[in-house]
Design a protein around this motif. Structure first.
Motif, PDB file in Angstrom:
ATOM      1  N   LEU A  49      -6.225  80.857  28.424  1.00  0.00           N
ATOM      2  CA  LEU A  49      -6.168  82.264  28.017  1.00  0.00           C
ATOM      3  C   LEU A  49      -7.573  82.827  27.813  1.00  0.00           C
ATOM      4  CD1 LEU A  49      -4.609  84.789  27.112  1.00  0.00           C
ATOM      5  CD2 LEU A  49      -4.524  83.799  24.803  1.00  0.00           C
ATOM      6  N   CYS A  50      -8.417  82.074  27.122  1.00  0.00           N
ATOM      7  CA  CYS A  50      -9.796  82.536  26.892  1.00  0.00           C
ATOM      8  C   CYS A  50     -10.548  82.671  28.216  1.00  0.00           C
ATOM      9  CB  CYS A  50     -10.530  81.567  25.973  1.00  0.00           C
ATOM     10  SG  CYS A  50      -9.954  81.596  24.259  1.00  0.00           S
ATOM     11  N   LEU A  51     -10.361  81.713  29.109  1.00  0.00           N
ATOM     12  CA  LEU A  51     -11.006  81.808  30.415  1.00  0.00           C
ATOM     13  C   LEU A  51     -10.496  83.014  31.195  1.00  0.00           C
ATOM     14  CD1 LEU A  51     -11.021  78.046  31.476  1.00  0.00           C
ATOM     15  CD2 LEU A  51     -13.005  79.422  30.812  1.00  0.00           C
ATOM     16  N   ALA A  52      -9.208  83.343  31.058  1.00  0.00           N
ATOM     17  CA  ALA A  52      -8.655  84.511  31.741  1.00  0.00           C
ATOM     18  C   ALA A  52      -9.279  85.805  31.223  1.00  0.00           C
ATOM     19  CB  ALA A  52      -7.136  84.538  31.576  1.00  0.00           C
ATOM     20  N   VAL A  53      -9.463  85.903  29.911  1.00  0.00           N
ATOM     21  CA  VAL A  53     -10.126  87.087  29.342  1.00  0.00           C
ATOM     22  C   VAL A  53     -11.555  87.190  29.866  1.00  0.00           C
ATOM     23  CG1 VAL A  53     -10.944  88.157  27.211  1.00  0.00           C
ATOM     24  CG2 VAL A  53      -8.664  87.111  27.290  1.00  0.00           C
ATOM     25  N   ALA A  54     -12.237  86.049  29.914  1.00  0.00           N
ATOM     26  CA  ALA A  54     -13.595  86.033  30.456  1.00  0.00           C
ATOM     27  C   ALA A  54     -13.599  86.505  31.907  1.00  0.00           C
ATOM     28  CB  ALA A  54     -14.186  84.627  30.354  1.00  0.00           C
ATOM     29  N   GLY A  55     -12.631  86.045  32.697  1.00  0.00           N
ATOM     30  CA  GLY A  55     -12.552  86.441  34.096  1.00  0.00           C
ATOM     31  C   GLY A  55     -12.309  87.927  34.281  1.00  0.00           C
ATOM     32  N   ALA A  56     -11.500  88.529  33.406  1.00  0.00           N
ATOM     33  CA  ALA A  56     -11.264  89.975  33.490  1.00  0.00           C
ATOM     34  C   ALA A  56     -12.562  90.743  33.261  1.00  0.00           C
ATOM     35  CB  ALA A  56     -10.205  90.383  32.471  1.00  0.00           C
TER      36      ALA A  56
END
Length: 448
Positions: A353-360
């Protein structure tokens, strides 16, 4: 990708007085139905040339990402050392820098279609050789693997500046942001599917297949490029003159020094990638903290792109952003905060989830920075600017891998990630304070 700032431990700030530099010419804004929507703008696909370029990129994405996952896994399997995983990224950095800059100059001195075709075939052959080395006794040879990784990096570094430089010629200045969002979104599809597929192949010991898929898709992309018309830069005719291309590298840097806003688009990405790129610690996390989770390695690699893909699918608003500098800084702050959370995440789902936020956040930053660069540079300079861009996009994560791998070996994964995220957030605040011309940059050229 990721990624992908230029190498260097010193982080420069705006060396030119902003008042002495003209801002890039404004780009007319379309009033189409899609431009008022949050949904991704697909209008560039109406252009036949861009369609070939787009489908060529689509064909290569899964295979290339499988290779990017397989290489660090193979290094870790051969050595058991996260530091050497980071060193592998540096091995690819030298040809990336050299051929990224030289390739950009070559792309300004010859037919860009021909250059994409030659380098695409070269990449396919090199990926086939990677597949062959994976069959060697003992699961491969580290030195041969490093040699082939360097070759892949060199071909990619020459190919991508030409690929990016032709986009304005194909879709026009008003279509550049939408074309970039489309390309980056489909890239994220590959970055999600590729790591998951590679993770499954790795689980059954088939790294060879991952490399072979990459070789096949690169060959398909080269065949599609053959359908493009000749795409020489403006004012270029006749054969390539290598001496002129070499001189062109210096001319590109001279141009960049007169464009402080564009220079800062590179600098902020250097900071974000060098201090907060997490990829080098994925193998250690998959075999340690998240060892009980199915396909942890694949999910970690896919995490950033899950967020980037979701952002890309809702990127209709990005082409309407006016305060581009401020939004880029805010997006990188989001990246840094998310990496802090990733470093502390006790479970795989929270880490993803944290990596997904970073990717956005990274997706927003990448689309805006690349669009600013493509529309500001004249056609006969775009290849060189994209050469610098490829060094920035791909070189920063490689140095970030080295930093993260070394710090994780010395102090642990959490310290490596949390410290990098904190430095990134603080650095963006410093940039906003010290370089107001970037903070206040507007696409409409209304700079306070």
């Amino acid at each position: 990708m990721t990624a992908p700032g230029p190498p260097g431990e010193q982080l420069p700030v705006d060396p030119v007085e902003p008042g002495k530099v003209a801002e890039p010419a404004p780009v007319p804004r379309r009033r189409s139905r899609s431009s008022r929507s949050w949904a991704i703008d697909t209008s560039p696909l109406r252009n036949p040339g861009y369609r070939l370029l787009f489908w060529g990129l689509t064909a290569t994405m899964v295979g290339q990402q499988m290779t990017l996952v397989a290489v660090p896994y193979q290094v870790y399997a051969l050595t058991g050392d996260s530091l050497l995983v980071g060193v592998t990224s540096v091995v690819s950095l030298v040809p990336l820098v050299v051929f990224g800059l030289l390739g950009g100059a070559i792309a300004d001195a010859m037919d860009r279609r021909r250059l994409m075709l030659v380098t695409g075939v070269g990449s396919a052959v090199t990926s086939a050789l990677l597949a062959a080395q994976a069959l060697l006794p003992g699961g491969g040879d580290l030195w041969l693997l490093w040699l082939l990784v360097a070759a892949v990096s060199g071909f990619t570094a020459v190919n991508q500046p030409a690929r990016s430089a032709v986009i304005p010629a194909l879709v026009g200045p008003e279509g550049v942001a939408a074309a970039n969002a489309l390309a980056m979104t489909v890239r994220q599809v590959g970055v999600i599917a590729g790591p998951l597929a590679a993770g499954l192949l790795i689980a059954v010991g088939d790294i060879f297949v991952a490399y072979l898929v990459d070789a096949a898709t690169l060959l398909v992309a080269a065949l599609l490029i053959r359908g493009l018309p000749p795409l020489p830069p403006a004012g270029v005719a006749g054969p390539l003159r290598l001496g002129a291309a070499l001189r062109g590298v210096g001319e590109g840097f001279a141009f960049l020094r007169t464009q402080p806003v564009l220079l800062m688009t590179f600098v902020v990405d250097v900071i974000a990638m060098f201090f907060a790129w997490p990829q080098a610690v994925f193998p250690e996390l998959a075999e340690g903290r998240y060892a009980g989770s199915p396909n942890a390695y694949g999910w970690l690699f896919a995490g950033i792109s899950i967020g980037a893909l979701l952002m890309g699918l809702t990127s209709g608003w990005v082409s309407r952003v006016d305060r581009q500098g401020a939004v880029v800084l805010a997006a990188i702050v989001v990246w840094g905060v998310a990496i802090i959370g990733f470093g502390l995440a006790p479970t795989l789902w929270l880490a993803v989830l944290c990596l997904a936020v970073a990717g956005a956040g990274d997706m927003v930053s990448a689309v805006l920075r690349s669009s600013m660069l493509q529309t500001a540079a004249p056609d006969d300079m775009r290849g060189r600017m994209q050469g610098v861009f490829i060094v920035v996009v791909a070189g920063g994560p490689r140095l970030g891998d080295l930093r993260a791998g070394a710090m994780a070996s010395a102090a642990g994964v959490s310290v490596a990630m949390v410290s990098g995220g904190v430095v990134t957030v603080v650095a963006m605040v410093v940039v906003a304070l010290l370089v107001p011309s970037f903070l206040h940059f507007r696409a409409s050229r209304t700079v306070p």
